[in-house]
Design an enzyme around this catalytic site. Structure first.
Site, PDB file in Angstrom:
ATOM      1  N   GLY A  29      -0.960   8.645 -22.299  1.00 47.01           N
ATOM      2  CA  GLY A  29      -2.121   8.050 -22.941  1.00 47.01           C
ATOM      3  C   GLY A  29      -3.188   7.675 -21.931  1.00 47.01           C
ATOM      4  N   LEU A  30      -3.707   6.462 -22.038  1.00 48.17           N
ATOM      5  CA  LEU A  30      -4.835   6.026 -21.215  1.00 48.17           C
ATOM      6  C   LEU A  30      -4.505   4.758 -20.450  1.00 48.17           C
ATOM      7  CD1 LEU A  30      -7.572   6.408 -23.969  1.00 48.17           C
ATOM      8  CD2 LEU A  30      -7.323   7.885 -21.982  1.00 48.17           C
ATOM      9  N   ASP A 138       8.735   9.835  -9.464  1.00 46.08           N
ATOM     10  CA  ASP A 138       7.376  10.358  -9.646  1.00 46.08           C
ATOM     11  C   ASP A 138       6.473   9.934  -8.477  1.00 46.08           C
ATOM     12  OD1 ASP A 138       5.534  11.885 -11.032  1.00 46.08           O
ATOM     13  OD2 ASP A 138       4.902  10.252 -12.341  1.00 46.08           O
TER      14      ASP A 138
END
Length: 246
Positions: A29-30, A138
């Site tokens: 998303g954001l 990550d």
């Protein structure tokens, strides 16, 4: 349409927080910069509703793990917003630029001192995570912030508790190897005709430096412990004389 989705939240209030501006986006998303009613700046990670419903159990890992980690080098988990169709995590805002922006937006070339300082600080962040049973999974240039010599690791969306069968510690090591190569290549200059070669032929590194990076990347027998990585990184790069072929 996506730009509208980012802008439409600016100036709106959710809970104690008012959205200031979008600062990032990803598959989830954001991400927004927001200000609390007490003036504290925070980052709000808003999830796409459909994606969150589909992966609700996985998304919960980020909140649970960050809630149990307390270190100035990673963002503190501050809470959850769930109102008006807006679902997101509230996180401590860390100043700085991502290494991705430093490399590609600002075209910065990391010198040897910067390479060592960023590398050793990132290794010690990973060490803190591993000592607390967490694997990040990550560690990439968009997720490492640098600010006046300080280094921060963000985005714990893929982080998990260590499980030697599914989530072993060494999942972070190949990411670290790739990250270090980005820093090394930032100073690589091509002169005239250039035939692309593997990094271990293209970068003028010592034999020991190549072995270190190959072990991180799993080209040779992979490291098993972050403490060994710290020792070897200091040994082979502390006073290294690294020049790049061009």
């Amino acid at each position: 349409m996506w730009l509208y989705k980012k802008i439409k939240y600016v100036g709106k209030q959710f809970g104690r927080y008012t959205i200031e501006k979008p600062i990032g986006e990803g598959k989830y998303g954001l991400c927004f910069l927001a200000k609390s009613d007490l003036g504290q700046m925070v980052a709000i990670k808003k999830f796409k509703r459909s994606l969150f419903k589909k992966n609700s159990e996985k998304n919960a890992y980020e909140a649970i793990i960050l809630s149990q980690l307390k270190d100035k080098r990673i963002p503190e988990f501050l809470g959850v917003i769930n109102e008006k169709g807006f679902y997101g995590f509230v996180l401590e805002f860390k100043n700085g630029s991502t290494v991705e922006d430093i490399l590609f937006k600002y075209k910065h070339k990391f010198n040897r001192k910067e390479f060592f300082n960023i590398g050793i600080k990132l290794i010690r962040i990973i060490m803190y995570l591993h000592e607390n049973g967490v694997v990040h999974r990550d560690i990439r240039i968009p997720n490492v912030l640098v600010d006046n010599g300080e280094v921060y690791l963000i985005d714990f969306g893929l982080a998990r508790w260590v499980d030697n069968n599914q989530y072993p510690y060494n999942l972070d090591f190949s990411y670290l190897g790739d990250f270090l190569l980005y820093l090394l290549y930032s100073s690589f200059e091509i002169k005239g005709k250039h035939k692309k070669m593997p990094w271990y032929e293209e970068l003028l590194l010592t034999f020991e430096q190549k072995v270190f990076l190959k072990k991180l990347l799993g080209i040779k027998l992979m490291y098993e412990d972050i403490h060994d990585i710290e020792v070897d990184f200091i040994r082979v790069f502390k006073n290294y004389n690294c020049f790049l072929k061009s």
